[in-house]
Every structure is written in C-alpha cells, then in structure tokens.
Design an enzyme around this catalytic site. Structure first.
Site, short mmCIF file in Angstrom:
data_model
loop_
_atom_site.label_atom_id
_atom_site.label_comp_id
_atom_site.label_asym_id
_atom_site.label_seq_id
_atom_site.Cartn_x
_atom_site.Cartn_y
_atom_site.Cartn_z
N HIS A 93 -77.21 -77.66 10.11
CA HIS A 93 -77.64 -76.98 8.89
C HIS A 93 -76.92 -75.64 8.86
O HIS A 93 -77.10 -74.83 9.78
CB HIS A 93 -79.14 -76.76 8.86
CG HIS A 93 -79.95 -78.00 9.07
ND1 HIS A 93 -80.08 -78.97 8.11
CD2 HIS A 93 -80.67 -78.41 10.14
CE1 HIS A 93 -80.85 -79.94 8.58
NE2 HIS A 93 -81.22 -79.63 9.81
N ALA A 147 -86.81 -77.70 11.77
CA ALA A 147 -85.50 -77.75 12.41
C ALA A 147 -84.57 -76.62 12.00
O ALA A 147 -83.38 -76.66 12.32
CB ALA A 147 -84.84 -79.10 12.08
N ASN A 170 -86.20 -81.54 4.46
CA ASN A 170 -87.30 -80.58 4.43
C ASN A 170 -86.79 -79.16 4.63
O ASN A 170 -87.40 -78.20 4.17
CB ASN A 170 -88.33 -80.93 5.51
CG ASN A 170 -89.24 -82.07 5.10
OD1 ASN A 170 -89.80 -82.07 4.01
ND2 ASN A 170 -89.39 -83.05 5.96
#
Length: 259
Positions: free
Chosen positions: A210, A111, A180
């Site tokens: 993020h 992602a 992750n």
C-alpha cells in the site's frame, strides 16, 4: 478485565479469539466466538449471548456481517471494534451506527500505517490530494461483478496490471476484502471525495503493498507498507489480527504509554 466476543472465526477472528482465550492480552478475556461456520474448538455463542456477556464485540466477519450486526451491538450498549471499515462507505450504515444506542464504535487500522499523521495534518488544514495504490497478487482481486473476460484478464496477467482506479468510496465497495485500507485512509483524512484509490494486480507481488501519498496545508507525505498476506486468506494481510489485538489491548488497559 473486559470481556470480549469475537464475531467471525476466519483468518482474522480465529487468531484474535485464540490469543484472547490463551490470555495473551492484558486486561481482556474471551467471552466466546460467534460464527455459524464453526469456532475452531473455541467457546461458541450466539450473538444474543454475546450481547449479554461481552463488554466489547469485535467484528471480524466482513462488510455484510458488520452491516447486520454492528447496529445491534451499539443498540445493546456494547462497544464495537470494526475490522471491516470498508463497510463505512455506506452513509446509511454510518447513520445507523451513530444513532443506534450508547455503545461506542472503534476502528482498527489493520494493514495500513501513518493514519495518525494523516489525522493530525487534516486537523491543521484540508488535503489537496490523497492517493493510495494497493498492489496484490491477481487471484485475490478477481470479483463477482467482473465479466468473464475481465476476470480472465486479471488472472492471466504476467505483469503489473491496473485493475481499477476511482474514489476511495467506490473502490472500497468494489473490493470489499482487499481495500479496507482505502476506507481507513479516507476516514483518517475526513474526506471521502479527496482520496483516490488504485488497485494493481501483480503476479510477482510476494508482499501486499500500500503506497499512500498526500499533499495539503501541513505538508507532503508518503508512506509505503509491504505486508505478508495471510496464509489462510490471501485477500488479507497476516498482520491484521495483531492490529486487532493491539487495539483490544489499548481499550482494555489505556495508559498512554508504550508497553
């Protein structure tokens, strides 16, 4: 044509296996799915059968499964595509994967983006600071290790709440289904100790974000990624299985060209 076995048939593995089964990845076909909880009507197989039939095994079942299955795949001489990169915070697992056998280990970016630039910059010189701030809805960040009071505080927040801050290795291990990406960034820059990870719960976060900032010899970088969460599993982003399919396509038909 490479034969691919998928371990795990959840929000990530199910999408990947279905696409392979329907011939959507040029140069790759589905050998079968390894998942004791069911294969959604797709061809099922044991891990032993997968190791006998597949050229590539895709791990899409979580960090604990990777720790168990990964070394066995490599020892059998099969290539392994890792989705749960957060498990690689464990140096002992890394050593087992490196020394297990002739199979190669490939990582999925999942992602997060910008990792190619971080790798290039790290090759020029070390980073001084790297930070990744991950923001998700509160429910997906509640963890078994939290006290009842802490879990309630996360669930009940009505504004952005910093849940935890620390080294990437620590945060990736503490939030195995949600961070992750922190491990992926640390592996890209080649230094677990320089990467700080921050986890934020925000009830207004319709998208998972993020934000990566980095500073080093090559320059200063800032990447922001905002993904839709998976409707089947809000702890993962909807784009992740498509990152896996992209990685399989690159392994099946490496050309160095955009398609």
């Amino acid at each position: 044509m490479i034969s691919v076995a998928v371990v795990g048939c959840g929000a990530i593995g199910g999408v990947v296996a279905r696409a392979l089964h329907e011939g959507e990845v040029v140069g790759a076909r589905l050998a079968g799915v390894v998942d004791p909880n069911g294969t959604r009507g797709l061809p099922g197989m044991s891990l032993e059968e997968a190791l006998a039939a597949a050229d590539l095994v895709v791990e899409a079942a979580g960090q604990a499964v990777l720790a168990d299955v990964g070394p066995r795949v490599v020892a059998a001489g099969r290539d392994l595509l890792v989705v749960s990169v957060g498990a690689l915070t464990d140096d002992a697992l890394l050593a087992r994967l490196h020394g297990a056998g002739d199979g190669r280990v490939h990582l999925v970016s999942g992602a997060v983006g910008g990792l190619d630039m971080l790798r290039s910059a790290a090759r020029m010189g070390p980073f001084e600071t790297v930070r990744i701030v991950t923001t998700k809805k509160p429910a997906g960040l509640v963890q078994p290790w939290m006290s009842a009071a802490e879990a309630d505080r996360v669930r009940a927040t009505d504004r952005p709440l910093e849940v935890r801050r620390g080294p990437a290795r620590e945060i990736a291990a503490a939030f195995p289904r949600s961070t992750n990406v922190a491990a992926a960034v640390a592996l890209a820059v080649g230094d677990w100790d320089v990467v700080e990870a921050v986890v934020v719960a925000d009830p207004a976060a319709s998208l998972t974000s993020h934000v990566i900032t980095a500073s080093g010899a090559a320059g200063e970088y800032r990447f922001e990624i905002r993904n839709r969460p998976s409707p089947d599993n809000p702890t993962t982003s909807q784009v992740v299985p498509y990152a896996v399919l992209r990685a399989i396509g690159d392994l099946a038909a490496p050309s160095g060209a955009f398609r």
